[in-house]
Design a protein around this motif. Structure first.
Motif, PDB file in Angstrom:
ATOM      1  N   LEU A  11      24.805 -17.181 -16.674  1.00 42.24           N
ATOM      2  CA  LEU A  11      25.020 -18.566 -16.037  1.00 42.24           C
ATOM      3  C   LEU A  11      24.198 -19.013 -14.936  1.00 42.24           C
ATOM      4  O   LEU A  11      23.765 -20.179 -14.778  1.00 42.24           O
ATOM      5  CB  LEU A  11      26.251 -18.945 -15.604  1.00 42.24           C
ATOM      6  CG  LEU A  11      27.606 -18.853 -17.135  1.00 42.24           C
ATOM      7  CD1 LEU A  11      28.795 -18.591 -16.481  1.00 42.24           C
ATOM      8  CD2 LEU A  11      27.360 -20.174 -17.653  1.00 42.24           C
ATOM      9  N   ARG A  12      23.849 -17.832 -14.086  1.00 41.36           N
ATOM     10  CA  ARG A  12      23.140 -17.974 -12.870  1.00 41.36           C
ATOM     11  C   ARG A  12      21.343 -18.568 -13.516  1.00 41.36           C
ATOM     12  O   ARG A  12      20.949 -19.333 -12.958  1.00 41.36           O
ATOM     13  CB  ARG A  12      22.745 -16.941 -12.168  1.00 41.36           C
ATOM     14  CG  ARG A  12      24.105 -16.702 -11.293  1.00 41.36           C
ATOM     15  CD  ARG A  12      23.712 -15.832 -10.143  1.00 41.36           C
ATOM     16  NE  ARG A  12      23.451 -14.081 -10.692  1.00 41.36           N
ATOM     17  CZ  ARG A  12      24.377 -13.480 -11.204  1.00 41.36           C
ATOM     18  NH1 ARG A  12      25.715 -13.715 -10.762  1.00 41.36           N
ATOM     19  NH2 ARG A  12      24.029 -12.300 -11.561  1.00 41.36           N
ATOM     20  N   GLY A  13      21.054 -17.853 -14.624  1.00 40.19           N
ATOM     21  CA  GLY A  13      19.826 -18.404 -15.206  1.00 40.19           C
ATOM     22  C   GLY A  13      19.769 -19.629 -15.585  1.00 40.19           C
ATOM     23  O   GLY A  13      18.763 -20.371 -15.670  1.00 40.19           O
ATOM     24  N   SER A  58      17.166 -13.795 -18.308  1.00 42.04           N
ATOM     25  CA  SER A  58      18.328 -13.197 -19.092  1.00 42.04           C
ATOM     26  C   SER A  58      18.956 -14.532 -19.912  1.00 42.04           C
ATOM     27  O   SER A  58      19.378 -14.315 -20.993  1.00 42.04           O
ATOM     28  CB  SER A  58      19.130 -12.716 -17.947  1.00 42.04           C
ATOM     29  OG  SER A  58      20.546 -12.302 -18.692  1.00 42.04           O
ATOM     30  N   TYR A  59      18.929 -15.730 -19.231  1.00 46.12           N
ATOM     31  CA  TYR A  59      19.453 -16.809 -19.929  1.00 46.12           C
ATOM     32  C   TYR A  59      18.608 -17.285 -21.255  1.00 46.12           C
ATOM     33  O   TYR A  59      19.271 -17.436 -22.454  1.00 46.12           O
ATOM     34  CB  TYR A  59      19.548 -17.886 -19.070  1.00 46.12           C
ATOM     35  CG  TYR A  59      19.629 -19.253 -19.576  1.00 46.12           C
ATOM     36  CD1 TYR A  59      21.048 -19.747 -20.443  1.00 46.12           C
ATOM     37  CD2 TYR A  59      19.014 -20.384 -19.764  1.00 46.12           C
ATOM     38  CE1 TYR A  59      21.288 -20.720 -21.095  1.00 46.12           C
ATOM     39  CE2 TYR A  59      18.899 -21.604 -20.455  1.00 46.12           C
ATOM     40  CZ  TYR A  59      20.394 -21.770 -21.183  1.00 46.12           C
ATOM     41  OH  TYR A  59      20.403 -22.992 -21.799  1.00 46.12           O
ATOM     42  N   LEU A 119      19.513 -17.146 -25.698  1.00 47.06           N
ATOM     43  CA  LEU A 119      19.492 -18.272 -26.690  1.00 47.06           C
ATOM     44  C   LEU A 119      18.819 -17.790 -27.930  1.00 47.06           C
ATOM     45  O   LEU A 119      17.837 -17.663 -28.360  1.00 47.06           O
ATOM     46  CB  LEU A 119      18.406 -19.274 -26.055  1.00 47.06           C
ATOM     47  CG  LEU A 119      18.847 -19.954 -24.777  1.00 47.06           C
ATOM     48  CD1 LEU A 119      17.732 -20.742 -24.286  1.00 47.06           C
ATOM     49  CD2 LEU A 119      20.300 -20.755 -25.127  1.00 47.06           C
ATOM     50  N   ASP A 120      19.865 -17.002 -28.765  1.00 46.28           N
ATOM     51  CA  ASP A 120      19.795 -16.578 -29.931  1.00 46.28           C
ATOM     52  C   ASP A 120      20.911 -17.068 -30.800  1.00 46.28           C
ATOM     53  O   ASP A 120      22.003 -16.632 -30.784  1.00 46.28           O
ATOM     54  CB  ASP A 120      19.770 -15.096 -29.894  1.00 46.28           C
ATOM     55  CG  ASP A 120      19.624 -14.415 -31.270  1.00 46.28           C
ATOM     56  OD1 ASP A 120      19.663 -15.064 -32.191  1.00 46.28           O
ATOM     57  OD2 ASP A 120      19.378 -13.138 -31.120  1.00 46.28           O
ATOM     58  N   HIS A 121      20.529 -17.928 -31.596  1.00 49.19           N
ATOM     59  CA  HIS A 121      21.673 -18.720 -32.416  1.00 49.19           C
ATOM     60  C   HIS A 121      21.237 -18.354 -33.865  1.00 49.19           C
ATOM     61  O   HIS A 121      21.395 -19.294 -35.007  1.00 49.19           O
ATOM     62  CB  HIS A 121      21.585 -20.178 -32.351  1.00 49.19           C
ATOM     63  CG  HIS A 121      21.956 -20.682 -31.026  1.00 49.19           C
ATOM     64  ND1 HIS A 121      21.027 -20.777 -30.017  1.00 49.19           N
ATOM     65  CD2 HIS A 121      23.417 -20.655 -30.386  1.00 49.19           C
ATOM     66  CE1 HIS A 121      21.808 -21.032 -28.675  1.00 49.19           C
ATOM     67  NE2 HIS A 121      23.109 -20.995 -29.090  1.00 49.19           N
ATOM     68  N   THR A 122      20.899 -17.073 -34.146  1.00 51.26           N
ATOM     69  CA  THR A 122      20.603 -16.699 -35.628  1.00 51.26           C
ATOM     70  C   THR A 122      21.946 -16.095 -36.343  1.00 51.26           C
ATOM     71  O   THR A 122      21.675 -16.022 -37.507  1.00 51.26           O
ATOM     72  CB  THR A 122      19.526 -15.469 -35.725  1.00 51.26           C
ATOM     73  OG1 THR A 122      20.157 -14.465 -34.717  1.00 51.26           O
ATOM     74  CG2 THR A 122      18.305 -15.825 -35.096  1.00 51.26           C
TER      75      THR A 122
END
Length: 199
Positions: A47-49, A178-179, A183-186
């Motif tokens: 979330l910080r990222g 880290s953000y 982002l991996d929607h596989t």
């Protein structure tokens, strides 16, 4: 006076129709949507990222919404399947983006699953993608004569490395990377995940 009343009433009807079509109907369609099984909430570091992603304006050059084959060749570009509404369940605000000066980042965590790659790419994009027009985010890093305990040293190709000392990632760079890794929607999107309703 009658024409003014009609004009005012007509304007109210138009606003009500637009609000119903653009806000009301989508809300009714999506209000009971649940996240897909493979989607997880962001960690505090992610979330910080995400905030850093917004602060640095990444959204102005990158989208996070691969389109369906009927609309664009995003799948052939290696950006993954088309996104669905449930993919953004934990996103507030949504970072869909409208520009593609750079590639879509919906699945960048799957395409580039290395923290070292992301840190090096943020430090000097052209070291990893020749010809990239992405700006360097060197201010998210610091040069030190030598690494200290707890430092995350960034290894970059020799021609882009400082002549002396080491490149160390600041907390903002680590959070942003880290953000991006998140982002991996596989995961597969099953119809029941997308269309499920609360009982």
């Amino acid at each position: 006076m009658r024409s003014e009343t009609r004009l005012f009433a007509g304007a109210l009807v138009m606003i009500a129709a637009a609000a119903t079509a653009l806000v009301g109907l989508p809300y009714l369609q999506l209000r009971d949507l649940r996240p897909p099984t493979g989607l997880h909430p962001y960690t505090s570091d992610q979330l910080r990222g995400r905030q850093e992603y917004i602060r640095e304006g990444c959204i102005y050059c990158h989208s996070q919404q691969p389109r369906d084959r009927s609309q664009a060749p995003d799948g052939e570009r290696g950006w993954g399947r088309a996104s669905v509404a449930a993919d953004y369940f934990y996103d507030t605000p949504h970072l869909l983006g409208t520009m593609r000066t750079g590639p879509d980042l919906f699945n960048i965590g799957a395409r580039q699953p290395s923290m070292d790659w992301h840190l090096g790419h943020l430090y000097q994009p052209r070291a990893y993608v020749p010809g990239s027009i992405m700006p360097s985010f060197r201010f998210l890093f610091e040069m030190k004569p030598k690494a200290e305990p707890g430092d995350r040293v960034v290894t970059v190709p020799r021609e882009f490395a400082p002549k002396e000392g080491v490149v160390v990632a600041k907390p903002a760079a680590l959070a942003l990377a880290s953000y991006l890794l998140s982002l991996d929607h596989t995961y597969p999107v099953v119809a029941t995940d997308v269309a499920s309703r609360k009982e």
